[in-house]
Design a protein around this motif. Structure first.
Motif, PDB file in Angstrom:
ATOM      1  N   VAL A 138       0.830  -1.205   0.000  1.00 12.84           N
ATOM      2  CA  VAL A 138       0.000   0.000   0.000  1.00 12.84           C
ATOM      3  C   VAL A 138       0.865   1.255   0.000  1.00 12.84           C
ATOM      4  O   VAL A 138       0.664   2.173  -0.797  1.00 12.84           O
ATOM      5  N   GLU A 139       1.851   1.301   0.882  1.00 12.72           N
ATOM      6  CA  GLU A 139       2.707   2.490   0.984  1.00 12.72           C
ATOM      7  C   GLU A 139       3.468   2.735  -0.319  1.00 12.72           C
ATOM      8  O   GLU A 139       3.537   3.857  -0.811  1.00 12.72           O
ATOM      9  N   THR A 140       4.017   1.678  -0.896  1.00  9.81           N
ATOM     10  CA  THR A 140       4.767   1.809  -2.144  1.00  9.81           C
ATOM     11  C   THR A 140       3.888   2.375  -3.255  1.00  9.81           C
ATOM     12  O   THR A 140       4.261   3.344  -3.924  1.00  9.81           O
ATOM     13  N   LEU A 141       2.715   1.775  -3.457  1.00  5.35           N
ATOM     14  CA  LEU A 141       1.840   2.204  -4.556  1.00  5.35           C
ATOM     15  C   LEU A 141       1.101   3.495  -4.254  1.00  5.35           C
ATOM     16  O   LEU A 141       0.444   4.048  -5.125  1.00  5.35           O
ATOM     17  N   SER A 142       1.229   3.987  -3.019  1.00  4.79           N
ATOM     18  CA  SER A 142       0.676   5.292  -2.674  1.00  4.79           C
ATOM     19  C   SER A 142       1.747   6.376  -2.835  1.00  4.79           C
ATOM     20  O   SER A 142       1.453   7.558  -2.721  1.00  4.79           O
ATOM     21  N   GLY A 143       2.978   5.961  -3.075  1.00  2.44           N
ATOM     22  CA  GLY A 143       4.103   6.886  -3.216  1.00  2.44           C
ATOM     23  C   GLY A 143       4.013   7.708  -4.486  1.00  2.44           C
ATOM     24  O   GLY A 143       3.097   7.548  -5.292  1.00  2.44           O
ATOM     25  N   PRO A 144       5.005   8.579  -4.692  1.00  2.00           N
ATOM     26  CA  PRO A 144       4.948   9.514  -5.806  1.00  2.00           C
ATOM     27  C   PRO A 144       5.030   8.858  -7.190  1.00  2.00           C
ATOM     28  O   PRO A 144       4.573   9.417  -8.170  1.00  2.00           O
ATOM     29  N   GLY A 145       5.636   7.669  -7.268  1.00  2.00           N
ATOM     30  CA  GLY A 145       5.741   7.014  -8.574  1.00  2.00           C
ATOM     31  C   GLY A 145       6.586   7.811  -9.529  1.00  2.00           C
ATOM     32  O   GLY A 145       7.604   8.366  -9.115  1.00  2.00           O
ATOM     33  N   PRO A 146       6.185   7.929 -10.775  1.00  2.00           N
ATOM     34  CA  PRO A 146       4.947   7.365 -11.312  1.00  2.00           C
ATOM     35  C   PRO A 146       5.072   5.864 -11.586  1.00  2.00           C
ATOM     36  O   PRO A 146       6.168   5.349 -11.768  1.00  2.00           O
ATOM     37  N   PHE A 147       3.915   5.214 -11.600  1.00  2.00           N
ATOM     38  CA  PHE A 147       3.838   3.783 -11.854  1.00  2.00           C
ATOM     39  C   PHE A 147       2.847   3.502 -12.972  1.00  2.00           C
ATOM     40  O   PHE A 147       1.860   4.220 -13.120  1.00  2.00           O
ATOM     41  N   ASN A 204      -0.461   9.413  -9.380  1.00  2.00           N
ATOM     42  CA  ASN A 204       0.916   8.903  -9.354  1.00  2.00           C
ATOM     43  C   ASN A 204       1.156   7.826 -10.420  1.00  2.00           C
ATOM     44  O   ASN A 204       1.982   6.953 -10.262  1.00  2.00           O
ATOM     45  N   GLY A 205       0.423   7.921 -11.519  1.00  2.00           N
ATOM     46  CA  GLY A 205       0.652   6.975 -12.601  1.00  2.00           C
ATOM     47  C   GLY A 205      -0.605   6.667 -13.379  1.00  2.00           C
ATOM     48  O   GLY A 205      -1.515   7.489 -13.477  1.00  2.00           O
ATOM     49  N   VAL A 206      -0.634   5.446 -13.924  1.00  2.00           N
ATOM     50  CA  VAL A 206      -1.759   5.022 -14.756  1.00  2.00           C
ATOM     51  C   VAL A 206      -2.043   3.550 -14.495  1.00  2.00           C
ATOM     52  O   VAL A 206      -1.124   2.771 -14.216  1.00  2.00           O
ATOM     53  N   ILE A 207      -3.320   3.197 -14.559  1.00  2.00           N
ATOM     54  CA  ILE A 207      -3.730   1.804 -14.436  1.00  2.00           C
ATOM     55  C   ILE A 207      -4.297   1.355 -15.776  1.00  2.00           C
ATOM     56  O   ILE A 207      -5.042   2.089 -16.430  1.00  2.00           O
ATOM     57  N   HIS A 208      -3.916   0.139 -16.174  1.00  2.00           N
ATOM     58  CA  HIS A 208      -4.526  -0.534 -17.311  1.00  2.00           C
ATOM     59  C   HIS A 208      -5.156  -1.806 -16.749  1.00  2.00           C
ATOM     60  O   HIS A 208      -4.469  -2.617 -16.120  1.00  2.00           O
ATOM     61  N   VAL A 209      -6.454  -1.966 -16.930  1.00  2.00           N
ATOM     62  CA  VAL A 209      -7.150  -3.145 -16.443  1.00  2.00           C
ATOM     63  C   VAL A 209      -6.883  -4.297 -17.414  1.00  2.00           C
ATOM     64  O   VAL A 209      -6.974  -4.118 -18.630  1.00  2.00           O
ATOM     65  N   ILE A 210      -6.537  -5.467 -16.867  1.00  2.00           N
ATOM     66  CA  ILE A 210      -6.233  -6.635 -17.699  1.00  2.00           C
ATOM     67  C   ILE A 210      -7.112  -7.822 -17.311  1.00  2.00           C
ATOM     68  O   ILE A 210      -7.653  -7.866 -16.210  1.00  2.00           O
ATOM     69  N   ASP A 211      -7.225  -8.771 -18.242  1.00  2.00           N
ATOM     70  CA  ASP A 211      -8.155  -9.885 -18.046  1.00  2.00           C
ATOM     71  C   ASP A 211      -7.515 -11.166 -17.506  1.00  2.00           C
ATOM     72  O   ASP A 211      -8.182 -12.195 -17.413  1.00  2.00           O
TER      73      ASP A 211
END
Length: 151
Positions: free
Chosen positions: A31-40, A139-146
């Motif tokens: 949680v802490e990592t993916l809440s960080g500044p990123g970007p991811f 802090n980034g972008v999400i791509h939803v995958i199947d």
């Protein structure tokens, strides 16, 4: 509803679908990592993708003694930097049809394009399609995958 001024974790927690992913991220301590500044760039499997794994897989991975394995799988779904679909397509076209991405976990992930869709091939040869692209976060972008990607 996703809000671009919230980070990856804040939006995922408030979203209806990735509940299995959110539980896994919490269990793995990311949680802490993916809440960080990123970007991811996060390739986020749907609940259906997790449900498609062999029976008992998710339950086993969520056990405290399997935290290292869970972390390895989850960080394989994250790439440093913000790569939107256009970036992935451009990288693939510039490199003979395939873009080699290095995940936070350290192993490669291959992105490629077929028609108007972006696909990923994981280290085990599994194929996943981006079903929803470019869900921008603070802090980034999400791509939803199947499919759940496997290192």
């Amino acid at each position: 509803m996703l809000v671009t001024d919230k980070n990856i974790v804040e939006n995922a927690v408030n979203s209806a679908d990735p509940t299995t992913l959110v539980a896994a991220v919490k269990t793995a301590g990311l949680v802490e990592t993916l809440s960080g500044p990123g970007p991811f760039t996060v390739f986020a499997p749907t609940n259906e993708a997790f449900d498609a794994l062999p029976a008992g897989t998710v339950e086993t991975l969520l056990k405290p003694e399997n935290k290292a394995d869970l972390t390895k799988i989850l960080t394989y779904h994250v790439v440093p930097g913000k790569l939107n679909a256009a970036d992935l397509i451009a990288q693939a076209k510039a490199n003979g049809g395939k873009a080699m991405l290095t995940t936070v976990q350290g192993e490669p992930l291959t992105a490629w394009v077929e028609g108007n869709s972006v696909y990923l091939t994981d280290a085990k040869g599994g194929k996943s399609m981006v079903t929803i692209a470019d869900v921008n976060q603070s802090n980034g972008v999400i791509h939803v995958i199947d499919t759940v990607l496997m290192p």
